[in-house]
Enzyme design. Sequence first.
Site, mmCIF file in Angstrom:
data_model
loop_
_atom_site.group_PDB
_atom_site.id
_atom_site.type_symbol
_atom_site.label_atom_id
_atom_site.label_comp_id
_atom_site.label_asym_id
_atom_site.label_seq_id
_atom_site.Cartn_x
_atom_site.Cartn_y
_atom_site.Cartn_z
ATOM 1 N N LYS A 1 0.876 -1.180 0.000
ATOM 2 C CA LYS A 1 0.000 0.000 0.000
ATOM 3 C C LYS A 1 0.910 1.226 0.000
ATOM 4 O O LYS A 1 1.435 1.625 1.035
ATOM 5 C CB LYS A 1 -0.886 -0.018 1.248
ATOM 6 N N GLY B 1 6.645 4.925 8.207
ATOM 7 C CA GLY B 1 5.839 6.139 8.226
ATOM 8 C C GLY B 1 5.972 6.813 9.576
ATOM 9 O O GLY B 1 6.942 6.581 10.308
ATOM 10 N N SER B 2 4.993 7.606 9.925
ATOM 11 C CA SER B 2 5.094 8.389 11.158
ATOM 12 C C SER B 2 4.876 7.501 12.388
ATOM 13 O O SER B 2 4.241 6.446 12.319
ATOM 14 C CB SER B 2 4.052 9.504 11.137
ATOM 15 N N THR B 3 5.376 7.977 13.502
ATOM 16 C CA THR B 3 5.197 7.251 14.759
ATOM 17 C C THR B 3 3.715 7.146 15.113
ATOM 18 O O THR B 3 3.255 6.097 15.587
ATOM 19 C CB THR B 3 5.992 7.968 15.868
ATOM 20 N N THR C 1 1.124 6.914 13.141
ATOM 21 C CA THR C 1 0.494 5.836 12.370
ATOM 22 C C THR C 1 1.040 4.480 12.808
ATOM 23 O O THR C 1 0.293 3.494 12.872
ATOM 24 C CB THR C 1 0.700 6.055 10.862
ATOM 25 N N GLY C 2 2.333 4.432 13.127
ATOM 26 C CA GLY C 2 2.928 3.176 13.597
ATOM 27 C C GLY C 2 2.191 2.628 14.811
ATOM 28 O O GLY C 2 1.946 1.424 14.937
ATOM 29 N N GLU D 1 9.180 1.237 11.000
ATOM 30 C CA GLU D 1 10.255 2.212 10.764
ATOM 31 C C GLU D 1 9.592 3.578 10.830
ATOM 32 O O GLU D 1 8.874 3.960 9.902
ATOM 33 C CB GLU D 1 10.886 1.998 9.379
ATOM 34 N N CYS E 1 13.497 10.693 7.268
ATOM 35 C CA CYS E 1 13.305 10.235 8.641
ATOM 36 C C CYS E 1 14.577 10.447 9.449
ATOM 37 O O CYS E 1 14.537 10.763 10.625
ATOM 38 C CB CYS E 1 12.920 8.768 8.650
ATOM 39 N N GLU F 1 8.942 16.247 14.906
ATOM 40 C CA GLU F 1 9.495 16.003 13.567
ATOM 41 C C GLU F 1 8.798 16.938 12.581
ATOM 42 O O GLU F 1 7.586 16.845 12.386
ATOM 43 C CB GLU F 1 9.260 14.547 13.175
HETATM 44 P P1 NAD Z 1 2.223 8.548 7.533
HETATM 45 O O1 NAD Z 1 2.322 7.804 8.804
HETATM 46 O O2 NAD Z 1 1.250 9.647 7.425
HETATM 47 O O3 NAD Z 1 1.870 7.560 6.324
HETATM 48 C C1 NAD Z 1 2.670 6.437 6.034
HETATM 49 C C2 NAD Z 1 1.798 5.401 5.353
HETATM 50 O O4 NAD Z 1 0.818 4.969 6.291
HETATM 51 C C3 NAD Z 1 1.047 5.922 4.133
HETATM 52 O O5 NAD Z 1 0.998 4.908 3.145
HETATM 53 C C4 NAD Z 1 -0.333 6.191 4.691
HETATM 54 O O6 NAD Z 1 -1.355 6.108 3.726
HETATM 55 C C5 NAD Z 1 -0.461 5.081 5.708
HETATM 56 N N1 NAD Z 1 -1.438 5.345 6.761
HETATM 57 C C6 NAD Z 1 -1.827 6.536 7.261
HETATM 58 N N2 NAD Z 1 -2.790 6.345 8.201
HETATM 59 C C7 NAD Z 1 -2.978 5.023 8.292
HETATM 60 C C8 NAD Z 1 -3.841 4.208 9.082
HETATM 61 N N3 NAD Z 1 -4.693 4.722 9.961
HETATM 62 N N4 NAD Z 1 -3.749 2.876 8.927
HETATM 63 C C9 NAD Z 1 -2.882 2.322 8.052
HETATM 64 N N5 NAD Z 1 -2.082 3.036 7.256
HETATM 65 C C10 NAD Z 1 -2.131 4.375 7.382
HETATM 66 O O7 NAD Z 1 3.684 9.041 7.189
HETATM 67 P P2 NAD Z 1 4.135 9.893 5.930
HETATM 68 O O8 NAD Z 1 3.748 11.315 6.167
HETATM 69 O O9 NAD Z 1 3.720 9.220 4.684
HETATM 70 O O10 NAD Z 1 5.724 9.739 6.002
HETATM 71 C C11 NAD Z 1 6.512 10.519 6.814
HETATM 72 C C12 NAD Z 1 6.922 9.743 8.050
HETATM 73 O O11 NAD Z 1 7.612 8.548 7.667
HETATM 74 C C13 NAD Z 1 7.898 10.515 8.902
HETATM 75 O O12 NAD Z 1 7.526 10.385 10.250
HETATM 76 C C14 NAD Z 1 9.216 9.809 8.646
HETATM 77 O O13 NAD Z 1 10.156 9.943 9.673
HETATM 78 C C15 NAD Z 1 8.776 8.404 8.459
HETATM 79 N N6 NAD Z 1 9.803 7.626 7.750
HETATM 80 C C16 NAD Z 1 10.547 6.717 8.469
HETATM 81 C C17 NAD Z 1 11.552 5.989 7.839
HETATM 82 C C18 NAD Z 1 12.402 5.002 8.597
HETATM 83 O O14 NAD Z 1 13.034 4.166 7.967
HETATM 84 N N7 NAD Z 1 12.436 5.045 9.923
HETATM 85 C C19 NAD Z 1 11.795 6.180 6.486
HETATM 86 C C20 NAD Z 1 11.019 7.111 5.789
HETATM 87 C C21 NAD Z 1 10.016 7.819 6.440
#
Ligand code: NAD
Length: 509
Positions: free
Chosen positions: A202, A255-257, A259-260, A278, A313, A412
Site C-alpha cells: 500500500k 511512516g510516522s510514529t 500511524t505506527g 520504521e 526520517c 518532527e
Molecule cells: P504517515 O504515517 O502519514 O503515512 C505512512 C503510510 O501509512 C502511508 O501509506 C499512509 O497512507 C499510511 N497510513 C496513514 N494512516 C494510516 C492508518 N490509519 N492505517 C494504516 N495506514 C495508514 O507518514 P508519511 O507522512 O507518509 O511519512 C513521513 C513519516 O515517515 C515521517 O515520520 C518519517 O520519519 C517516516 N519515515 C521513516 C523511515 C524510517 O526508515 N524510519 C523512512 C522514511 C520515512
Amino acid sequence: MHGALAPWETPVNTTVKTDWHARAATLAPRSGVFIEGRFRPAASGATFDCISPIDGRVIAKVAAGDAADVDLAVASSRAAFERGDWSRRAPRERKQVLLRFADLLRAHREELALTETLDMGKPIGDSLAVDVPSSANCIQWYAEAIDKIYDEVAPTGPNSLALVRREPLGVVGAVVPWNFPMIMAAWKIAPVLAAGNSLVLKPSEKSPLTALAMAELAVEAGLPPGVFNVVPGFGHTAGKALAEHMDVDGIGFTGSTATGKLIMGYAAQSNLKRVSLECGGKSPNIVMADYRDVERAARAAAYAIFFNQGEMCSAGSRFVVHESLKDALLEEVAKVARELAPGDPLDEATKLGAIVDAQQMQRVLGYIEAGKADGARLALGGQRARGDSGGCFIEPTVFDGVKPSMRIAREEIFGPVLSTITFRDEAEAIAIANDTQYGLAAAVWTRDLSTAHRMARAIRAGMVYVNCYDADDITVPFGGFRQSGMGRDKSLHAFDKFTELKTTWIALS
Ligand code: NAD
C-alpha cells in the site's frame, strides 16, 4: 483506468540533453489497483487526484482502493503463496527472477525517475542518481543473498537432530510513505519476496505511481501473478484494512510514529500479525569543541537537513553544537543553503525540489511560525519560494537560539528546517541528544577517538555517524530505538521481520 502508454514506453532520446518538461507532458502513469498481474479499477470505482507538487497539475487519477480491494489483493496473494510457484521455488530460481526485476528497473530508469519527481517533487537529478539505482541495487542485493544463506543444526547431542529453518511468513502487507517512494518500497519488496513471501503493498496516497510501475515490472521479470499486488489508496481505508486483515501474516510499516502506533493496535485487535515499524526521528547532529574542520561539518549538516527537502526520517534536524563553534558553523551552513535555493525539479541542476504537497508545506510553514513564536531566532530562510510556479516550495531555513523544550526541537517537522541548540560540555550534549521520544540517527563530529566511542555508546539511537552524516550501504541495518520503531530495514537482519523460525526435532535413537 490508465493511459495508453506505460511510463517506460515514453520515447527516450539519449543523444541530446533531456527535455524533462516535454517528457512529462507525454507521461501516462499506471494508476489502477494491481492484482493478479493486471491493473483494474478500484472495486468502488472511486479515484483520487494525484497532484504534482511541482505545479499543482493533476498527473493521474488513481484508483482509490479500500477494504474490498485489500480483500481481493490478500486473497490473490494467499492463493499465490499456497500455489507454491514462488514460495516453494528454489532460492536460486527466485534469485534469477529478482535479478531480472532489478535489471528492468535500471532499463526504465528515466521513466521511473520522471514519475517519482512529478509525483513527489524531488529533483530529477536525485531521482536518476539515487532513487532508481538504489532501489534496483536493493532488489539485486537480496536476490544475490537468498541462495547463500544457510539454516542451522542445533548442537543438541547424539540422540537427536534439531533443524532450525527459516520459512516465509506467508502474506506480508507493506505500508510505506512518500519521501522516498521507490526506495522505501524496495526495502520491503526485496527481503519479502526473496524470502518467498507474497506481498500486498500500500503506497502513500501522496506518491502512489512508482510502486504501481515497479509491480508491473516485477511480473514482466517473471514473478508469478498474485505474488506482488499493489493497492493504492488512503491510509485510514486501504492501509487500515491491510493492517487489520485476518489473513495477513505480517505487516512492514514505514511512516510516522503516530500511524505506527495505530498499526500495532490493528495487529493486536485482529490476528496478532507480526509488526515491524520504521518511524520518525528528530536526530541530533553534534559538533564537539575539538572538531576543527568547520566547513566540512557545516556542509554535511546542511545536506543532512536540506537533502530531499528535509523530508528524511534520519534528517539531522537538531544541530547540537558547542557554543564556541556556533557562529562559524552557521556562517558556513548559510553558504551551502544559498547554493540550495529551491529550483525547478525537472531541471537536472536543481538540488532542492518541491515539498510533497500543499498540506505538508503548510505544516512546515506552521512549524516555522511556531519557532518564531517560541522565541527562536530565524537565522535564514523561512519563506515559501517559487510561489508563482503553482508548486510547493520552501526556502532552506535555519533557526538559532533554539531551546530543547521548543516544539521545533521536539517534533518532527519533515521539511528543510534546522534547529540549532548550543551546549557547553559533553554531558550536556548527550543529555540534549537523548532528550527526545525518538532514537533513529545521530552524528558526532570530533577528532578524539575516545570521545567518539563514548558518545556513540551513550546516545540512544539505532544509527550513530562519526565525522559523517547519512553514510549508507545496503549491507548495514537501518532503523531506530524508542518511538522510531522496531525491527531493521536493509542488511540480512531484514529477513528477521519477514521469516519465521521453525525447529524440527528428529529422534535418532
Ligand atoms: P504517515 O504515517 O502519514 O503515512 C505512512 C503510510 O501509512 C502511508 O501509506 C499512509 O497512507 C499510511 N497510513 C496513514 N494512516 C494510516 C492508518 N490509519 N492505517 C494504516 N495506514 C495508514 O507518514 P508519511 O507522512 O507518509 O511519512 C513521513 C513519516 O515517515 C515521517 O515520520 C518519517 O520519519 C517516516 N519515515 C521513516 C523511515 C524510517 O526508515 N524510519 C523512512 C522514511 C520515512
